[in-house]
Design a protein around this motif. Structure first.
Motif, PDB file in Angstrom:
ATOM      1  N   GLY A 125       6.282  -1.281   5.747  1.00 41.24           N
ATOM      2  CA  GLY A 125       4.767  -0.854   5.900  1.00 41.24           C
ATOM      3  C   GLY A 125       4.353   0.070   6.094  1.00 41.24           C
ATOM      4  O   GLY A 125       4.473   1.805   5.355  1.00 41.24           O
ATOM      5  N   ALA A 126       4.197   0.956   7.665  1.00 41.84           N
ATOM      6  CA  ALA A 126       3.731   1.488   8.362  1.00 41.84           C
ATOM      7  C   ALA A 126       4.626   2.799   8.080  1.00 41.84           C
ATOM      8  O   ALA A 126       3.782   4.161   8.219  1.00 41.84           O
ATOM      9  CB  ALA A 126       3.377   1.349   9.672  1.00 41.84           C
ATOM     10  N   GLU A 127       5.835   2.952   8.211  1.00 38.44           N
ATOM     11  CA  GLU A 127       6.146   3.840   8.417  1.00 38.44           C
ATOM     12  C   GLU A 127       6.058   3.813   6.174  1.00 38.44           C
ATOM     13  O   GLU A 127       6.374   5.715   6.150  1.00 38.44           O
ATOM     14  CB  GLU A 127       7.964   3.676   8.942  1.00 38.44           C
ATOM     15  N   ALA A 128       6.777   3.361   6.042  1.00 36.92           N
ATOM     16  CA  ALA A 128       6.421   4.115   4.253  1.00 36.92           C
ATOM     17  C   ALA A 128       5.334   4.446   4.359  1.00 36.92           C
ATOM     18  O   ALA A 128       5.281   5.557   2.783  1.00 36.92           O
ATOM     19  CB  ALA A 128       6.561   2.407   3.414  1.00 36.92           C
TER      20      ALA A 128
ATOM     21  N   ALA B 211      -9.259  -1.999  -1.020  1.00 35.56           N
ATOM     22  CA  ALA B 211      -8.863  -0.905  -0.036  1.00 35.56           C
ATOM     23  C   ALA B 211      -9.707   0.306   0.891  1.00 35.56           C
ATOM     24  O   ALA B 211      -9.795   0.855  -0.237  1.00 35.56           O
ATOM     25  CB  ALA B 211      -7.456  -0.430  -0.424  1.00 35.56           C
ATOM     26  N   VAL B 212      -9.808   0.264   1.844  1.00 30.73           N
ATOM     27  CA  VAL B 212     -10.221   1.186   2.124  1.00 30.73           C
ATOM     28  C   VAL B 212      -9.991   2.078   3.032  1.00 30.73           C
ATOM     29  O   VAL B 212      -9.446   1.531   3.975  1.00 30.73           O
ATOM     30  CB  VAL B 212     -12.245   0.376   3.161  1.00 30.73           C
TER      31      VAL B 212
ATOM     32  N   GLN C 153       0.150   5.107  -1.168  1.00 27.64           N
ATOM     33  CA  GLN C 153       0.263   4.991  -0.595  1.00 27.64           C
ATOM     34  C   GLN C 153      -0.628   3.716   0.035  1.00 27.64           C
ATOM     35  O   GLN C 153      -0.272   2.470   0.081  1.00 27.64           O
ATOM     36  CB  GLN C 153      -0.319   5.822   1.101  1.00 27.64           C
ATOM     37  N   THR C 154      -1.610   3.732  -0.620  1.00 29.32           N
ATOM     38  CA  THR C 154      -2.626   2.073  -0.820  1.00 29.32           C
ATOM     39  C   THR C 154      -2.295   1.198  -1.758  1.00 29.32           C
ATOM     40  O   THR C 154      -2.373  -0.057  -0.871  1.00 29.32           O
ATOM     41  CB  THR C 154      -3.937   2.971  -1.093  1.00 29.32           C
TER      42      THR C 154
END
Length: 492
Positions: free
Chosen positions: A135-138, A190-191, A240-241
């Motif tokens: 998820g982080a890399e995406a 989502a913040v 992305q969120t």
């Protein structure tokens, strides 16, 4: 939905509500051909409209002729309306079928059993770390952390991480009351914090220039938050969120799967143990007919896949008589089954040396009284038939009942009000009941419809008095399937 773009405030992304979303019938495929054929035949166009009297999606697709689109060769208007109404019914039913199919497919997908693999490829910790890394890399981040709520919903503790030092797992939990970004995320937003230096009061859990926080939750309860950290100030797009929220959903599914897996394994162990206990009960029921002239005895217990709350039994004590017993335990299914097993063993033990029915029942009562801390009671009907005798000496107390079916009339057996284990020295007086040829003694647990047996089944029993006790027991069980336990004694 972005509520603020200024870097002085975090960006809050809220999921759109699914309430009110309707699934109208699209004019495609065979539906489009049907609508086209209608227009060619009538010169009128059809349009889909929502039924104003219903908000249910299945009723969408009410169709009416569009008078403004009439061609130069219209047919009679009432005929067109009738045809349009018929087409509307077909389209509405089609729409309902489609929506119902979607629901059924989703239910079937959710009905797939959760089962452990023979060899789990990865431990949960490794799977979660891989999900966080992906998820982080995406979304172009360099670290991620899963912070889970405690049982009191007051603290957040790091449970899984990627790109963070391992020492972070030794840090004390964060107070939820002071974690404003986490609180906002748990509410459902989502913040996105694009510049952490401008927003120190939002208290990002790690020292990174930018981050995004999304909620991790089940359909009913919040589980925690998922943070993605970037090594420089940056914007987070809506895409992305949304992707971060999808990753959070995957994390929630992994956590729930682990819980369900543990519960399923525990439930299977419990079911297996209950199956063994049920089989043990069935194996300890009497299956050999006593060799005693002029007497027959038979009984039945509940379903073979459920724990029985009581027992029936017959055996031959050392003096050569025939002893019969029906006992019922009290409490939960497991407690009553254990009480019934202990009661059966106690009856058999004391019957080996006690001479009379009163002595046996009194000794059984004392044993239950002294072996229990209180609150554990049982009911029992115990009788003895002596060889070459037409009488049975019987004591019944507690939640049992007995009926004598004779040639002309029937009569109920007196039941003692007390129960086993209520007091150490109960005064129990046995009854001597004389049975003629083909007379029956039927013993059942209390709560059974004894009136039904007296009024309805009694006549059938009387008509079949000449048959065996086993067939008579089967007849009672067939006519009264709700009766879980019973004993039939017949004098032939």
């Amino acid at each position: 939905m972005v509520t603020k773009r200024s870097t002085s405030y975090p960006r809050l992304h809220a999921e759109p509500s699914i309430e009110g979303i309707q699934q109208a019938i699209p004019f495609v495929g065979t539906t489009a051909r049907l609508v086209g054929a209608f227009e060619s035949a009538t010169g009128l166009a059809l349009r889909a409209e929502q039924d104003p009297q219903s908000n249910v999606p299945e009723t969408a697709g009410v169709t009416q002729p569009d008078l403004a689109s009439a061609s130069a060769h219209p047919i009679e208007l009432f005929k067109a309306r009738d045809l349009a109404a018929a087409i509307s019914d077909v389209l509405t039913e089609l729409n309902r079928t489609r929506n119902e199919l979607l629901r059924r497919e989703a239910e079937l997908a959710a009905g797939i059993p959760v089962a452990p693999r023979r060899r789990e490829e990865q431990h949960l910790a490794i799977r979660l770390e891989a999900i966080l890394q992906g998820g982080a890399e995406a979304i172009g981040c360099h670290a991620a952390g899963l912070y889970q709520l405690d049982d009191a919903t007051s603290e957040l503790k790091l449970r899984s991480a990627w790109g963070l030092p391992q020492e972070r797992f030794l840090d004390a939990p964060r107070s939820l009351a002071e974690a404003f970004a986490d609180l906002e995320a748990i509410v459902g937003h989502a913040v996105a914090i694009e510049n952490a230096s401008l927003l120190p009061h939002w208290r990002i859990p790690e020292s990174f220039p930018a981050a995004v926080c999304v909620p991790v939750s089940s359909p009913t309860d919040p589980l925690g938050t998922l943070w993605f950290f970037a090594d420089k100030t940056r914007d987070f797009t809506d895409e992305q969120t949304n992707l971060a929220e999808i990753v959070a959903g995957r994390v929630a599914s992994e956590l729930q799967r682990e819980v369900l897996l543990s519960e399923c394994i525990a439930a299977k162990k419990t079911d297996r143990q209950q199956l063994h206990a049920t089989q043990w009960q069935q194996d300890h029921l009497p299956n050999v007919t006593p060799l005693l002239d002029d007497w027959q005895v038979a009984g039945w217990s509940g379903d073979s896949d459920e724990l029985a709350a009581g027992f029936y039994d017959w055996f031959v004590p050392p003096d050569g008589s025939l002893a019969i017993a029906l006992g019922v335990g009290e409490g939960t299914p497991v407690e009553s089954a254990l009480s019934a097993a202990a009661l059966r063993s106690t009856v058999r033990s004391h019957a080996n040396y006690a001479r009379t029915v009163s002595e046996v029942v009194n000794h059984v009562n004392e044993t239950i009284w002294f072996s229990s801390a209180g609150g554990h009671f049982a009911s029992l009907a115990y009788g003895v038939i002596r060889p070459d005798d037409n009488e049975i000496e019987l004591t019944a107390l507690g939640n049992v009942q007995a009926l004598i079916v004779r040639d002309v009339k029937s009569e109920s057996v007196r039941i003692e009000d007390t129960r086993l284990g209520m007091e150490p020295e109960a005064v129990l007086k046995p009854q001597r009941i004389s049975l003629a040829s083909d007379d029956l003694l039927v013993v059942l647990p209390a709560g059974t419809a004894i009136d039904e047996l007296q009024l309805g089944l009694e006549q059938r029993l009387r008509q079949n008095r000449g048959t065996s006790a086993k067939k008579l027991a089967a007849l009672i069980r067939q006519e009264m399937p709700d009766v879980p336990l019973g004993l039939v004694l017949r004098r032939s």
